[in-house]
Enzyme design. Structure first.
Site, short mmCIF file in Angstrom:
data_model
loop_
_atom_site.label_atom_id
_atom_site.label_comp_id
_atom_site.label_asym_id
_atom_site.label_seq_id
_atom_site.Cartn_x
_atom_site.Cartn_y
_atom_site.Cartn_z
N GLU A 1 65.98 31.44 36.28
CA GLU A 1 65.52 31.13 37.46
C GLU A 1 65.84 32.66 38.63
OE1 GLU A 1 66.99 27.44 39.14
OE2 GLU A 1 65.97 26.33 37.70
N GLU B 1 64.44 23.34 31.48
CA GLU B 1 65.05 22.58 32.11
C GLU B 1 64.11 21.51 32.49
OE1 GLU B 1 67.73 23.96 35.29
OE2 GLU B 1 68.14 25.63 34.17
O1 AHR Z 1 70.51 22.20 35.58
C1 AHR Z 1 71.26 22.52 36.92
C2 AHR Z 1 70.56 23.67 37.45
O2 AHR Z 1 69.60 23.41 38.04
C3 AHR Z 1 70.74 25.21 36.70
O3 AHR Z 1 71.88 25.70 36.89
C4 AHR Z 1 69.58 25.86 37.31
O4 AHR Z 1 69.04 26.67 36.45
C5 AHR Z 1 68.62 24.82 38.04
O5 AHR Z 1 68.22 25.23 39.09
#
Ligand code: AHR
Length: 503
Positions: free
Chosen positions: A174, A293
């Site tokens: 990110e 994610e």
């Molecule tokens: O999954 C939780 C968080 O969400 C992670 O650390 C990050 O990559 C995202 O913003």
């Protein structure tokens, strides 16, 4: 009116990459400590891994596991996490304002994967927040080189004779997000990711590398970010990452139930951007998606709670421990359907995360581990969603949503096992109050019977599994589903996730 679609094995989307059923272990809250790892727990093995949790993870059917973050990776010093445990440093962990003991590190993670079984493979992230090319190469050499160099011999001296064989690597996390340690512009990140990828491939040309896409479709730089990062990295990487989390906001359950509409458009937009860059570069190569994610996450609640929290640097605090309802699980199942429907370009996906932290499995320190509602759609999709995704064009009654306008009540996909010809239909009824009759015309499928129809639904859409009542919500068999004259007929309960297995 009924919802309907036709299945024909001649019309397929793609073969499902098993890594679509990946997950994510971050050094965050209690995902690692008192989640997968708890020496002294009555069910811990000699390595301190909780065997009750290992059993649940195997049942869940997880494949690739991303590690060690997440936001955590952008401050990660991999050297802290290897070698004799008593010599590992305690560190401030700024991303989650915690203390990292490093009691669990790289070697323990690989040991954890080996315990899980042959489908579990590492998806290791390198730190491109506070670090760069040199440290990525050092980690790679420590992890993957057989021996005879300072770093590979250090691994051997630490007790790991065999290299870890990590094939898949994420180039940072990110990096478009202002909250990220070492946050960068697309140009700066793109150049760093390309340089890192180039150098890593000099050591091992066959790695699979993931460049960071946007941390969400709502980011102001979304689209431009992907385009610029890929201009720099197109020839060096195999995947661009996508991240998306959904939550019910302001009581708007109808829109929440349609979250997959957003997920599907997000995928299509990123694919279009990748292909536009490929066309500009006159490249025949196709970039794939690592949706590394995804989940339901009550992020707004988390942000409100953490805004005024004191900075007291706890070890393994209770963070992001969302307890999921039946409604959440139906949306979650729909997100799985969205991923399967795009299996031609989404080759890797990681449910964020695996234990305790926005997770399908919850644990109590010293106590039991149990399945959240979201456990069930994932386990069924991983078990029966292997093979070829068939094209599904639904003809469905619709309902009105605030966020997405008219949305079909039915969300569905189907996966065919090419060896046995068995087909599994995964279907969600988004209606909060009405059953949805379903008719599926089976063309050339050679199917003759309904083996099983299970449904996840509840009279109370807010029902959840808790420490006090861990089996409150489980999938149940659904009667009345029948196959005759080449047509499958079923009734989908209101607000339900369904798995219909045909033989
Ligand atoms: O999954 C939780 C968080 O969400 C992670 O650390 C990050 O990559 C995202 O913003």
């Amino acid at each position: 009116p009924s919802a309907r679609f036709t299945l024909d094995p001649a019309f397929t989307v793609a073969t499902v990459d098993p890594r679509l059923f990946g997950s994510f272990v971050e050094h965050l809250g209690r995902c690692v400590y008192t989640g997968i790892y708890e020496p002294g727990h009555p069910r811990a093995n000699a390595a301190g891994l909780r065997t009750d949790v290992l059993e649940l993870i195997r049942e869940l059917g997880v494949t690739a596991i991303r590690y060690p973050g997440g936001n955590f990776v952008s401050g990660y010093k991999w050297e802290d996490s290897v070698g004799p445990v008593e010599q590992r440093p305690r560190r401030l962990e700024p991303a989650w304002r915690s203390t990292e003991t490093n009691a669990f590190g790289l070697s323990e993670f690989i040991g954890f994967l080996r315990e899980l079984g042959p489908e579990a493979e590492p998806m290791m992230a390198v730190n491109l927040g506070t670090r760069g090319v040199a440290e990525a190469l050092e980690l790679q050499e420590y992890a993957n080189h057989p021996g005879g160099t300072e770093l590979s011999d250090r691994r051997i001296a630490h007790g790991d004779k065999d290299p870890f064989g990590i094939r898949m690597w994420c180039l940072g996390n990110e990096m478009d997000g202002p909250w990220q340690i070492g946050h960068k512009s697309a140009a700066d990140y793109g150049k760093l990711a390309a340089a890192t990828a180039r150098a890593m491939r000099m050591i091992e040309p066959d790695l699979e590398l993931v460049a960071c896409g946007s941390s969400g479709q709502g980011m102001p730089t979304f689209g431009a970010w992907e385009s610029e990062v890929l201009e720099h990295t197109y020839d060096q990487v195999d995947f661009i990452s996508m991240h998306a989390y959904y939550e019910e906001l302001d009581g708007d359950r109808d829109s929440f139930l349609a979250s997959a509409v957003d997920m599907e458009s997000f995928i299509e937009n990123v694919v279009a951007t990748c292909d536009a860059v490929g066309a500009r570069l006159k490249s025949k190569k196709r970039i794939h998606i690592s949706f590394d994610e995804w989940n339901v996450w009550y992020l707004t609640r988390h942000q409100q709670q953490t805004a005024d929290e004191p900075l007291d640097w706890p070890e393994a605090p209770r963070l992001l421990e969302d307890n999921y309802s039946v409604t959440d699980a139906v949306v979650f199942g729909s997100l799985l359907i969205a991923l399967l429907r795009h299996a031609d370009r989404v080759k890797v996906a990681c449910l964020a995360q695996l234990v305790n932290v926005i997770a399908p499995i919850l644990t109590e320190p010293g106590g039991p581990a149990w399945r959240q509602t979201t456990f069930f759609p994932f386990a069924a999709a991983s078990r029966y969603g292997r093979g070829e995704v068939l094209r599904v064009e639904v003809d469905s009654p619709t309902y009105r949503t605030e966020k997405f306008g008219e949305v079909p009540l039915l969300h569905a996909t189907a996966v065919r096992d090419p060896e046995t010809g068995a087909v599994t239909v995964f279907a969600v009824n988004r209606s909060q109050d009405a059953e949805l009759p379903l008719e599926v015309a089976l063309r050339g499928c050679g199917l003759s019977a309904v083996q099983e129809h299970t449904v996840l639904t509840d009279a109370d859409p807010d029902a959840r599994n808790t420490l006090a009542d861990p089996d409150r919500v489980v999938p149940r068999p659904q009667d009345g589903t029948a196959l005759s004259d080449g047509v499958l007929r079923a009734t989908l309960a209101p607000l339900s996730w369904n798995v219909i297995r045909l033989l």
